[in-house]
Scaffold this motif. Structure first.
Motif: not given
Length: 301
Positions: A179-180, A257
């Motif tokens: 996600e990150q 991302r």
């Protein structure tokens, strides 16, 4: 002969009455008549047929009237244009910009400026950041949109927006599932980035981001242009950290991302502090209003 004599002639040619023409030129009739006679002597041609009751143009006079009207029209327009150019309402402005600015602030800046100064011809030049700085110093650009940096005494600057780094990679890459991303995720990865000689702001931001976390970045490829970087990532030759403004329309097979504590950088309008182009100040006025209307690339102020 000068434009003053042409105006005497046109006044008589349009009124065909010495008294009326003299009044139009704010003169009494005798000196006005002498001016007309002097014009005919200078040209060596009769421009008017006159008798005690009528004044009429000769064939030469009709031709001369057309030419005088054209000359005076151009002359009057030139006088008006000088005033417009001096006030910055007309003329030419050479504006440079780096590629990622074309995806963020440049379209809005150009649109807003063109609305306020429709008679100023904008010459747009896309350049790499180091070229922009050189061209500004040499006077080959009047203004430019580029990365902000340390205040330079020879430049006037205005903040337009802020951008930040974002990770791009092929959609089949293992990091595409996070996600990150953080700096530790970049360890051992083949990074594609422009060299410091092209864009020191971006290169230093990437390097410092990694080094601060104890990661030694591996710069595998160093193309000059951001479009080339994106293309090489799409071919699976590495991953890249690029300005978020370039991530809005990635090619199929690429994903982006966010990265933790992403480095941010200013996008500024700059011009020589000693610029004598009167069209530049209005560009900075537009920049102020533009900055007030823009939000951060991810939606934050």
């Amino acid at each position: 002969m000068d434009t003053r004599h042409m105006r005497y002639f046109v006044a008589l040619a349009e009124t065909l009455h010495f008294g009326h023409a003299a009044a139009r030129m704010n003169m009494s009739q005798p000196p006005f008549s002498r001016q007309i006679a002097s014009i005919e002597r200078t040209l060596g041609a009769r421009l008017f047929e006159r008798n005690s009751r009528n004044v009429a143009l000769t064939a030469a006079g009709k031709h001369f009237l057309e030419e005088c009207r054209a000359v005076l029209s151009h002359f009057d327009a030139a006088c008006r244009d000088v005033q417009l150019v001096a006030s910055g309402a007309k003329g030419e402005l050479k504006l440079g910009f780096m590629m990622n600015a074309a995806y963020s602030v440049v379209p809005s800046l150009v649109r807003m400026y063109s609305e306020t100064r429709p008679d100023v011809r904008l010459v747009l030049e896309e350049r790499i950041p180091t070229d922009i700085e050189e061209m500004l110093m040499e006077g080959r650009l009047d203004a430019a949109v580029t990365f902000g940096g340390s205040p330079a005494p020879h430049l006037r600057t205005a903040l337009l927006a802020r951008d930040r780094l974002r990770l791009i990679l092929p959609d089949h890459h293992p990091l595409a599932r996070v996600e990150q991303a953080g700096p530790k995720h970049l360890e051992g990865e083949r990074l594609i980035a422009a060299p410091a000689s092209v864009t020191p702001t971006l290169r230093d931001a990437i390097r410092n981001y990694c080094v601060a976390a104890g990661v030694v970045p591996h710069f595998a490829l160093e193309p000059r242009l951001q479009h080339t970087i994106i293309r090489l990532v799409a071919e699976g030759l590495g991953i890249a950290l690029i300005p978020q403004s370039l991530c809005t329309d990635l090619a199929e097979g690429l994903v982006s991302r966010p990265i933790a504590n992403a480095p941010e950088f200013d996008i500024v309008l700059c011009a020589s502090a000693t610029s004598n182009n009167p069209a530049v100040p209005q560009l900075f006025e537009v920049a102020k209003s533009l900055h007030g209307s823009l939000t951060h690339p991810d939606g934050r102020d």
